[in-house]
Design an enzyme around this catalytic site. Structure first.
Site, PDB file in Angstrom:
ATOM      1  N   HIS A 272       4.510   8.202  -1.488  1.00 45.73           N
ATOM      2  CA  HIS A 272       4.185   6.779  -1.478  1.00 45.73           C
ATOM      3  C   HIS A 272       3.420   6.381  -2.738  1.00 45.73           C
ATOM      4  CE1 HIS A 272       4.669   3.605   1.684  1.00 45.73           C
ATOM      5  NE2 HIS A 272       3.924   2.921   0.830  1.00 45.73           N
TER       6      HIS A 272
ATOM      7  N   TYR B  56       9.561  -1.174   8.041  1.00 51.29           N
ATOM      8  CA  TYR B  56       8.401  -0.610   8.714  1.00 51.29           C
ATOM      9  C   TYR B  56       8.594  -0.839  10.212  1.00 51.29           C
ATOM     10  CZ  TYR B  56       5.495  -0.022   4.511  1.00 51.29           C
ATOM     11  OH  TYR B  56       4.981   0.376   3.312  1.00 51.29           O
TER      12      TYR B  56
ATOM     13  N   ARG C  60      -8.001   1.635   1.200  1.00 47.53           N
ATOM     14  CA  ARG C  60      -8.067   1.254  -0.209  1.00 47.53           C
ATOM     15  C   ARG C  60      -9.295   0.374  -0.413  1.00 47.53           C
ATOM     16  NH1 ARG C  60      -1.692  -0.413  -0.012  1.00 47.53           N
ATOM     17  NH2 ARG C  60      -0.864   1.708   0.204  1.00 47.53           N
TER      18      ARG C  60
ATOM     19  N   ASP D 120      10.814   9.535  -5.505  1.00 47.95           N
ATOM     20  CA  ASP D 120      10.068   8.486  -6.194  1.00 47.95           C
ATOM     21  C   ASP D 120       8.636   8.949  -6.387  1.00 47.95           C
ATOM     22  OD1 ASP D 120       8.558   8.019  -3.886  1.00 47.95           O
ATOM     23  OD2 ASP D 120       9.331   6.011  -3.545  1.00 47.95           O
TER      24      ASP D 120
ATOM     25  N   SER E 116      11.549  -5.364   0.634  1.00 47.63           N
ATOM     26  CA  SER E 116      10.491  -4.863   1.499  1.00 47.63           C
ATOM     27  C   SER E 116      10.361  -5.713   2.760  1.00 47.63           C
ATOM     28  CB  SER E 116       9.156  -4.873   0.748  1.00 47.63           C
ATOM     29  OG  SER E 116       8.072  -4.640   1.620  1.00 47.63           O
TER      30      SER E 116
END
Length: 387
Positions: free
Chosen positions: A279, A130, A165, A310, A107
């Site tokens: 995601h 990203y 979140r 995924d 990542s």
């Protein structure tokens, strides 16, 4: 870990050993978490139609992904802060993937740099990108991935802004950490993690940081991204991804596709693969699920690029369902983190062994000797169970 018999049990053990903020950061979704529950419900509603009296002796999960043969159709997905599940957790995950001879995707927000992961773990390394406001910084990530010899670059395109979140705020946990009294009390109740993970990092050089950022941008995980240039770019277009395709010399994967027209655009610019993904229910809470999106996307582009999927995988049968819906391979994220949190490389390897065994049993039950035998006629959608 030999006593852990399924991913749910690994999850429960991870819940006990990780601080609450850390566990919920990897386990939960976003906003009202409908996307998280819908992803699981749609997988549960995808039912298998077995063919019986088929010779399934000598079953094999071997498959080809992006030009490479591998013993099972899995990829270890990119997950931010995996290095906080266990000391040098990204290295542990990568070693488990190397042992299984499947790719491990680093990542952008890992706390161990791609160079160290590749050197210490070996195996097949992919890199997830990203795109940030500072395009030169993003380019530096790409160059490091290229210099390290990463097989593939996965560009995440479904995260134009940071998701909401709320539980991270309540827990005092997020990127960056925002410690509060509740979080401090929680840490005191998890001495194994405090001393065995965070404490080892402190002794080994201090609070962890995000090492893929250049030195002038280095920031510890407890500090906010004060510079606007470090924020996610919300102005990325297909033209920019096409330019990245021309610049990147190896396999290019676009992650976060849920529409057939976007899949066609990915094929048109020369992407080697896409990941059909919501995601894991962690971004747009109202997004459709991969189960819903896969058939249309595979019909549109399945012959022109590799379709991966995924989100929500907890059983080997989930993998088989996604393959039957047209995916060529499946990325696994949360499940691997649970295993890593419990026992590092051994825990991650145990999760892979569990999924491998469950895939094998499912193939035998439905009458498939090889991955190539798995077809759309093996699945049927049942009524989606009520929440």
């Amino acid at each position: 870990m030999h006593r852990v018999l399924n991913v749910a049990e690994a999850r429960e053990r991870a819940r006990r050993v990780l601080p609450r903020g850390m566990f919920e950061f990897i386990d939960r979704g976003t906003e009202d978490e409908h996307g998280l529950s819908e992803t699981r419900r749609m997988l549960a509603a995808t039912r298998l139609r077995p063919a019986v009296l088929v010779d399934v002796d000598g079953r094999s999960q071997e498959t080809e992904l992006l030009g490479r043969r591998q013993p099972m159709p899995l990829v270890v997905a990119p997950t931010g802060l995996a290095g906080l599940m266990w000391y040098r957790g990204e290295v542990e995950l990568a070693r488990a993937a190397a042992r299984a001879d499947i790719p491990f995707c680093v990542s952008t927000q890992s706390i161990t740099c791609v160079e160290e992961i590749a050197a210490k773990a070996g195996g097949r390394i992919w890199f997830q990108l990203y795109i940030l406001k500072d395009r030169e910084l993003s380019e530096s990530f790409v160059q490091r991935a290229q210099d390290t010899g990463c097989e593939a670059l996965i560009v995440t395109v479904d995260t134009a802004v940071s998701p909401k979140r709320e539980y991270n705020t309540h827990n005092g946990f997020g990127i960056p950490f925002q410690p509060n009294l509740r979080g401090a009390i929680d840490l005191s109740l998890h001495p194994r993690w405090v001393f065995g993970v965070l404490g080892r990092y402190v002794l080994d050089g201090g609070i962890p940081s995000f090492p893929h950022y250049p030195p002038e941008f280095h920031r510890k995980i407890t500090r906010a991204a004060l510079d606007e240039r470090l924020r996610l770019a919300d102005d990325v277009t297909w033209d920019e991804i096409a330019a990245l395709r021309r610049r990147w010399p190896r396999k290019l994967v676009i992650k976060g596709i849920l529409r057939a027209d976007d899949a066609k655009r990915a094929a048109a610019i020369g992407a080697d693969a896409i990941v059909v993904s919501n995601h894991g229910g962690r971004n747009l809470d109202a997004a459709i699920t991969p189960v819903e999106a896969l058939p249309e996307i595979v019909d549109a582009v399945g012959s022109s690029l590799t379709v991966l999927a995924d989100s929500g995988v907890q059983r080997g049968s989930d993998v088989i369902k996604l393959l039957a819906l047209g995916a060529r391979g499946v990325l696994v994220g949360r499940s691997m983190l649970f295993g890593t949190a419990v026992a590092g490389e051994a825990g991650a390897s145990r999760v892979l062994d569990i999924l491998r065994d469950e895939m094998d049993r499912t193939m035998a039950f439905i009458g498939c000797r090889t991955i190539g035998d798995i077809r759309p006629d093996f699945v049927r959608m049942a009524p989606v169970p009520a929440p």
